[in-house]
Design a protein around this motif. Structure first.
Motif, PDB file in Angstrom:
ATOM      1  N   ALA A 129      42.044 -25.140  64.556  1.00 46.55           N
ATOM      2  CA  ALA A 129      40.399 -25.017  64.428  1.00 46.55           C
ATOM      3  C   ALA A 129      40.114 -25.033  66.310  1.00 46.55           C
ATOM      4  O   ALA A 129      38.728 -24.415  66.445  1.00 46.55           O
ATOM      5  CB  ALA A 129      40.289 -26.209  63.791  1.00 46.55           C
ATOM      6  N   ALA A 130      40.268 -25.656  66.509  1.00 45.64           N
ATOM      7  CA  ALA A 130      40.516 -25.979  68.255  1.00 45.64           C
ATOM      8  C   ALA A 130      41.671 -25.954  68.875  1.00 45.64           C
ATOM      9  O   ALA A 130      42.265 -26.876  68.325  1.00 45.64           O
ATOM     10  CB  ALA A 130      39.748 -26.780  68.864  1.00 45.64           C
ATOM     11  N   ARG A 131      41.879 -25.372  70.179  1.00 45.19           N
ATOM     12  CA  ARG A 131      42.784 -25.266  71.131  1.00 45.19           C
ATOM     13  C   ARG A 131      42.582 -26.153  72.363  1.00 45.19           C
ATOM     14  O   ARG A 131      41.725 -25.301  73.360  1.00 45.19           O
ATOM     15  CB  ARG A 131      44.228 -24.752  70.925  1.00 45.19           C
ATOM     16  N   GLY A 132      43.781 -26.820  73.243  1.00 44.34           N
ATOM     17  CA  GLY A 132      43.133 -26.042  74.695  1.00 44.34           C
ATOM     18  C   GLY A 132      44.643 -26.462  75.602  1.00 44.34           C
ATOM     19  O   GLY A 132      45.388 -27.112  74.527  1.00 44.34           O
ATOM     20  N   GLN A 133      44.732 -26.726  76.466  1.00 42.51           N
ATOM     21  CA  GLN A 133      46.185 -27.126  77.459  1.00 42.51           C
ATOM     22  C   GLN A 133      46.090 -27.021  79.093  1.00 42.51           C
ATOM     23  O   GLN A 133      44.677 -26.969  79.332  1.00 42.51           O
ATOM     24  CB  GLN A 133      47.249 -26.061  77.795  1.00 42.51           C
ATOM     25  N   ILE A 134      46.849 -27.855  79.459  1.00 49.17           N
ATOM     26  CA  ILE A 134      46.171 -28.499  80.751  1.00 49.17           C
ATOM     27  C   ILE A 134      48.395 -28.214  81.895  1.00 49.17           C
ATOM     28  O   ILE A 134      48.941 -28.335  81.025  1.00 49.17           O
ATOM     29  CB  ILE A 134      45.604 -29.729  81.076  1.00 49.17           C
ATOM     30  N   GLY A 135      47.996 -27.546  82.946  1.00 52.70           N
ATOM     31  CA  GLY A 135      49.032 -27.591  83.253  1.00 52.70           C
ATOM     32  C   GLY A 135      49.390 -28.691  84.501  1.00 52.70           C
ATOM     33  O   GLY A 135      48.169 -28.770  85.255  1.00 52.70           O
ATOM     34  N   LEU A 136      50.168 -29.274  84.897  1.00 53.86           N
ATOM     35  CA  LEU A 136      50.503 -30.222  85.124  1.00 53.86           C
ATOM     36  C   LEU A 136      50.848 -30.216  86.909  1.00 53.86           C
ATOM     37  O   LEU A 136      52.125 -29.193  86.964  1.00 53.86           O
ATOM     38  CB  LEU A 136      51.811 -31.644  84.422  1.00 53.86           C
TER      39      LEU A 136
END
Length: 214
Positions: A129-136
């Motif tokens: 349904a939805a997604r996202g990501q982060i680069g640390l």
């Protein structure tokens, strides 16, 4: 401003799993290696003469150049074989986690691998349904590829994804969030106290058909 911009580039390369950026006279260069984006050059406080020299030297199709200036400032540097990509904005926020719950019937998962935290929201039937990501990257992290599927929009799932990513970022020691926002995404992020630091303008040399993404 330029420290934030560099952190955005660093985090973007972590998120997209590309080679690290390399310093160049105009700013930074990234060997992305995709058919839709072979190389990305990011202008950091580059003057017009330096930027024009870079543009003139580019021969490889699908080369991108991004800068933190308004489109009307940069467009004069590019001849007709270059096309603009959708305009955007460099945004940042001091990260403060808060409880965010998904709507009934939705579940949230988070996975971490190779410095990238990916958050997924699944509907009752298990479909995405939805997604996202982060680069640390340490004290700063870059939020990236925040998407809500069309059938699940207007339910607050974007806020859920941002909340889950913020919680994960602070757990990993990040204090500042950075992202490159689309025009549509900016509206959501401003409701979450993100601030616009600069325009984010891009051009691509002889692009593949339909390429308009950040």
């Amino acid at each position: 401003m330029w420290e934030i911009a560099r952190s955005w580039v660093d985090g973007w390369t972590v998120s997209r799993r590309t080679p690290k950026p390399v310093d160049a006279p105009w700013g930074l260069s990234i060997q992305v290696g995709l058919a839709s984006q072979t190389v990305r050059h990011v202008l950091l406080d580059a003057d017009a003469e330096t930027a024009r020299a870079l543009v003139a030297a580019v021969t490889e199709p699908a080369t991108w150049i991004k800068g933190f200036l308004a489109p009307e400032v940069m467009e004069a540097w590019f001849p007709p074989e270059w096309e603009p990509v959708d305009p955007g904005f460099l945004m940042a926020v001091d990260l403060r986690p808060s409880a965010v719950r998904p709507p009934d019937g939705y579940t949230v998962t988070a996975e971490t691998a190779d410095g990238v935290v990916t958050v997924s929201v699944l509907a009752a039937g298990g479909e995405p349904a939805a997604r996202g990501q982060i680069g640390l990257t340490g004290a700063a992290c870059v939020f990236d590829q925040i998407v809500t599927e069309e059938a699940h929009r207007r339910l607050g799932l974007g806020t859920v994804v941002m909340g889950a990513l913020t919680a994960a970022a602070t757990e990993h020691g990040a204090a500042t969030g950075i992202l490159g926002a689309t025009v549509q995404g900016r509206a959501l992020y401003e409701t979450l106290d993100w601030k616009v630091l600069a325009p984010l303008t891009g051009f691509v040399h002889k692009p593949a058909a339909g390429i308009r993404t950040a």
